[in-house]
Design a protein around this motif. Structure first.
Motif, PDB file in Angstrom:
ATOM      1  N   MET A   1       0.761  -1.114   0.047  1.00 29.83           N
ATOM      2  CA  MET A   1       0.084  -0.089  -0.019  1.00 29.83           C
ATOM      3  C   MET A   1       0.834   1.368  -0.107  1.00 29.83           C
ATOM      4  SD  MET A   1      -2.758   1.110   2.712  1.00 29.83           S
ATOM      5  CE  MET A   1      -2.205   2.217   3.928  1.00 29.83           C
ATOM      6  N   ALA A   2       0.490   2.221  -0.891  1.00 31.25           N
ATOM      7  CA  ALA A   2       1.573   3.374  -0.894  1.00 31.25           C
ATOM      8  C   ALA A   2       1.068   4.418   0.168  1.00 31.25           C
ATOM      9  CB  ALA A   2       1.369   4.079  -2.324  1.00 31.25           C
ATOM     10  N   LYS A   3       2.001   5.124   0.657  1.00 31.91           N
ATOM     11  CA  LYS A   3       1.564   6.165   1.749  1.00 31.91           C
ATOM     12  C   LYS A   3       0.859   7.185   1.067  1.00 31.91           C
ATOM     13  CE  LYS A   3       4.661   5.321   5.710  1.00 31.91           C
ATOM     14  NZ  LYS A   3       5.014   6.241   6.746  1.00 31.91           N
ATOM     15  N   SER A   4      -0.191   7.588   1.699  1.00 35.52           N
ATOM     16  CA  SER A   4      -0.603   8.664   1.327  1.00 35.52           C
ATOM     17  C   SER A   4       0.050  10.207   1.751  1.00 35.52           C
ATOM     18  CB  SER A   4      -2.209   8.999   1.900  1.00 35.52           C
ATOM     19  OG  SER A   4      -2.125   8.949   3.412  1.00 35.52           O
ATOM     20  N   LYS A   5      -0.444  11.018   1.324  1.00 35.46           N
ATOM     21  CA  LYS A   5       0.576  12.597   1.313  1.00 35.46           C
ATOM     22  C   LYS A   5      -0.121  12.885   2.870  1.00 35.46           C
ATOM     23  CE  LYS A   5       0.647  17.226  -0.186  1.00 35.46           C
ATOM     24  NZ  LYS A   5       0.007  18.371  -0.842  1.00 35.46           N
ATOM     25  N   ARG A   6       1.066  13.423   3.598  1.00 34.18           N
ATOM     26  CA  ARG A   6       0.799  13.977   4.899  1.00 34.18           C
ATOM     27  C   ARG A   6      -0.139  14.977   5.131  1.00 34.18           C
ATOM     28  NH1 ARG A   6       3.204  12.193   9.512  1.00 34.18           N
ATOM     29  NH2 ARG A   6       4.818  10.969   7.993  1.00 34.18           N
ATOM     30  N   ILE A   7      -0.953  14.896   6.020  1.00 31.98           N
ATOM     31  CA  ILE A   7      -2.081  16.028   6.057  1.00 31.98           C
ATOM     32  C   ILE A   7      -1.659  17.162   6.935  1.00 31.98           C
ATOM     33  CG2 ILE A   7      -4.334  16.643   6.645  1.00 31.98           C
ATOM     34  CD1 ILE A   7      -5.171  13.626   5.661  1.00 31.98           C
ATOM     35  N   HIS A   8      -1.324  18.208   6.680  1.00 31.75           N
ATOM     36  CA  HIS A   8      -0.926  19.428   7.731  1.00 31.75           C
ATOM     37  C   HIS A   8      -2.485  20.074   8.254  1.00 31.75           C
ATOM     38  CE1 HIS A   8       1.522  23.131   8.069  1.00 31.75           C
ATOM     39  NE2 HIS A   8       1.450  22.503   9.242  1.00 31.75           N
ATOM     40  N   VAL A   9      -2.164  19.815   9.527  1.00 29.22           N
ATOM     41  CA  VAL A   9      -3.445  20.200  10.372  1.00 29.22           C
ATOM     42  C   VAL A   9      -2.928  21.634  11.232  1.00 29.22           C
ATOM     43  CG1 VAL A   9      -5.304  19.606  11.913  1.00 29.22           C
ATOM     44  CG2 VAL A   9      -4.301  18.169  10.225  1.00 29.22           C
ATOM     45  N   ALA A  10      -3.712  22.505  11.276  1.00 27.48           N
ATOM     46  CA  ALA A  10      -3.523  23.596  12.449  1.00 27.48           C
ATOM     47  C   ALA A  10      -4.428  23.245  13.500  1.00 27.48           C
ATOM     48  CB  ALA A  10      -3.842  25.011  11.914  1.00 27.48           C
ATOM     49  N   VAL A  11      -3.905  23.309  14.693  1.00 26.44           N
ATOM     50  CA  VAL A  11      -4.604  23.084  15.887  1.00 26.44           C
ATOM     51  C   VAL A  11      -4.498  24.207  16.829  1.00 26.44           C
ATOM     52  CG1 VAL A  11      -4.705  21.261  17.799  1.00 26.44           C
ATOM     53  CG2 VAL A  11      -4.058  20.630  15.582  1.00 26.44           C
ATOM     54  N   GLY A  12      -5.712  24.334  17.461  1.00 28.16           N
ATOM     55  CA  GLY A  12      -5.784  25.654  18.450  1.00 28.16           C
ATOM     56  C   GLY A  12      -5.946  24.927  19.878  1.00 28.16           C
ATOM     57  N   VAL A  13      -5.109  25.392  20.900  1.00 31.55           N
ATOM     58  CA  VAL A  13      -5.294  25.164  22.259  1.00 31.55           C
ATOM     59  C   VAL A  13      -5.811  26.319  22.839  1.00 31.55           C
ATOM     60  CG1 VAL A  13      -4.183  24.557  24.686  1.00 31.55           C
ATOM     61  CG2 VAL A  13      -3.298  23.373  22.488  1.00 31.55           C
ATOM     62  N   ILE A  14      -7.065  26.304  23.006  1.00 29.52           N
ATOM     63  CA  ILE A  14      -7.808  27.692  23.452  1.00 29.52           C
ATOM     64  C   ILE A  14      -8.150  27.259  25.119  1.00 29.52           C
ATOM     65  CG2 ILE A  14     -10.012  28.899  23.337  1.00 29.52           C
ATOM     66  CD1 ILE A  14     -10.292  27.530  20.717  1.00 29.52           C
ATOM     67  N   GLN A  15      -7.566  28.253  25.892  1.00 28.91           N
ATOM     68  CA  GLN A  15      -7.630  28.153  27.320  1.00 28.91           C
ATOM     69  C   GLN A  15      -8.530  29.446  27.708  1.00 28.91           C
ATOM     70  OE1 GLN A  15      -3.527  27.470  28.497  1.00 28.91           O
ATOM     71  NE2 GLN A  15      -4.538  26.310  29.851  1.00 28.91           N
ATOM     72  N   ASN A  16      -9.582  29.031  28.788  1.00 27.90           N
ATOM     73  CA  ASN A  16     -10.263  30.088  29.284  1.00 27.90           C
ATOM     74  C   ASN A  16      -9.667  30.728  30.461  1.00 27.90           C
ATOM     75  OD1 ASN A  16     -10.461  28.430  31.641  1.00 27.90           O
ATOM     76  ND2 ASN A  16     -12.640  27.887  31.108  1.00 27.90           N
ATOM     77  N   PRO A  17     -10.014  31.936  31.205  1.00 26.79           N
ATOM     78  CA  PRO A  17      -9.193  32.566  32.285  1.00 26.79           C
ATOM     79  C   PRO A  17      -8.785  31.743  33.304  1.00 26.79           C
ATOM     80  CG  PRO A  17     -10.966  34.030  31.539  1.00 26.79           C
ATOM     81  CD  PRO A  17     -11.253  32.745  30.511  1.00 26.79           C
ATOM     82  N   ASP A  18      -9.680  30.403  33.471  1.00 28.63           N
ATOM     83  CA  ASP A  18      -9.452  29.608  34.664  1.00 28.63           C
ATOM     84  C   ASP A  18      -8.499  28.529  34.391  1.00 28.63           C
ATOM     85  OD1 ASP A  18     -11.503  30.831  36.320  1.00 28.63           O
ATOM     86  OD2 ASP A  18     -12.948  29.401  35.259  1.00 28.63           O
ATOM     87  N   GLY A  19      -7.805  28.661  33.102  1.00 31.60           N
ATOM     88  CA  GLY A  19      -6.921  27.526  32.387  1.00 31.60           C
ATOM     89  C   GLY A  19      -7.198  26.421  32.058  1.00 31.60           C
ATOM     90  N   ASP A  20      -8.776  26.279  31.872  1.00 28.01           N
ATOM     91  CA  ASP A  20      -9.376  25.077  31.198  1.00 28.01           C
ATOM     92  C   ASP A  20      -9.368  25.235  29.923  1.00 28.01           C
ATOM     93  OD1 ASP A  20     -10.242  24.501  33.839  1.00 28.01           O
ATOM     94  OD2 ASP A  20     -12.312  25.187  33.653  1.00 28.01           O
ATOM     95  N   VAL A  21      -9.326  23.974  29.222  1.00 30.67           N
ATOM     96  CA  VAL A  21      -9.268  23.811  27.752  1.00 30.67           C
ATOM     97  C   VAL A  21     -10.320  23.338  27.060  1.00 30.67           C
ATOM     98  CG1 VAL A  21      -7.640  22.596  25.910  1.00 30.67           C
ATOM     99  CG2 VAL A  21      -6.450  23.188  27.925  1.00 30.67           C
ATOM    100  N   PHE A  22     -10.337  24.059  25.886  1.00 31.68           N
ATOM    101  CA  PHE A  22     -11.622  23.641  25.100  1.00 31.68           C
ATOM    102  C   PHE A  22     -11.374  22.459  24.059  1.00 31.68           C
ATOM    103  CE2 PHE A  22     -14.605  23.898  21.298  1.00 31.68           C
ATOM    104  CZ  PHE A  22     -15.769  24.169  21.950  1.00 31.68           C
ATOM    105  N   ILE A  23     -12.107  21.464  24.339  1.00 29.33           N
ATOM    106  CA  ILE A  23     -11.883  20.336  23.509  1.00 29.33           C
ATOM    107  C   ILE A  23     -13.400  19.883  23.036  1.00 29.33           C
ATOM    108  CG2 ILE A  23     -10.132  19.415  24.517  1.00 29.33           C
ATOM    109  CD1 ILE A  23     -11.881  17.483  26.032  1.00 29.33           C
ATOM    110  N   SER A  24     -13.264  19.241  21.896  1.00 31.52           N
ATOM    111  CA  SER A  24     -14.726  18.587  21.434  1.00 31.52           C
ATOM    112  C   SER A  24     -14.544  17.107  21.051  1.00 31.52           C
ATOM    113  CB  SER A  24     -15.510  19.566  20.240  1.00 31.52           C
ATOM    114  OG  SER A  24     -14.432  19.591  19.010  1.00 31.52           O
ATOM    115  N   ARG A  25     -15.721  16.394  20.720  1.00 35.43           N
ATOM    116  CA  ARG A  25     -15.784  15.062  20.321  1.00 35.43           C
ATOM    117  C   ARG A  25     -15.939  15.026  18.856  1.00 35.43           C
ATOM    118  NH1 ARG A  25     -17.198  10.045  23.355  1.00 35.43           N
ATOM    119  NH2 ARG A  25     -17.933  11.500  25.019  1.00 35.43           N
ATOM    120  N   ARG A  26     -14.902  14.237  18.143  1.00 40.59           N
ATOM    121  CA  ARG A  26     -15.034  14.125  16.869  1.00 40.59           C
ATOM    122  C   ARG A  26     -16.303  13.427  16.549  1.00 40.59           C
ATOM    123  NH1 ARG A  26     -11.114  15.033  13.766  1.00 40.59           N
ATOM    124  NH2 ARG A  26     -11.567  13.420  12.192  1.00 40.59           N
TER     125      ARG A  26
END
Length: 135
Positions: A1-26
């Motif tokens: 199986m040939a390798k597919s092209k690497r997917i470049h993804v911009a990822v954001g770590v968003i924190q609120n004033p309490d230091g909690d991080v925003f996440i979501s379920r795929r």
């Protein structure tokens, strides 16, 4: 199986004033479905990583990024997909963060991120975030 092209993804770590991080379920039908993730998405050919981050966080989270700093980059190979996660910490934004694409979401304290199943490629992000707060 040939390798597919690497997917470049911009990822954001968003924190609120309490230091909690925003996440979501795929969505279940997506690659690594039902796992939790930091928001972000594919870097398009006509944009740099910061532009992609700003576009994706506006589309996904309803925020306008005003300042963000590079945090880490992770190259990871799944059996069926190769990704480059270009991770940024969002330090300033305008708007109320909410998940725009119908996904379950949460603000989570850094020390509780281990309780959420993330894709394997995200583990170094979590470890580095937690290591910084342990200092």
């Amino acid at each position: 199986m040939a390798k597919s092209k690497r997917i470049h993804v911009a990822v954001g770590v968003i924190q609120n004033p309490d230091g909690d991080v925003f996440i979501s379920r795929r969505h279940a039908h997506l690659h690594q479905g039902n796992k939790w993730e930091f928001p972000g998405g594919k870097v398009e050919a006509d944009e740099d990583v910061y532009q992609a981050l700003c576009r994706e966080l506006l589309e996904e989270c309803n925020i306008k990024v005003q300042a963000a700093a590079p945090f880490t980059a992770i190259s990871f190979d799944y059996p069926d997909k190769q990704v480059l996660l270009d991770v940024w910490v969002v330090t300033e934004f305008h708007g109320a963060v909410r998940q725009q694409e119908g996904q379950e979401w949460a603000w989570v304290p850094l020390h509780q991120l281990d309780a959420y199943p993330f894709p394997e490629a995200n583990q170094p992000i979590i470890e580095r975030l937690q290591a910084q707060t342990a200092r």
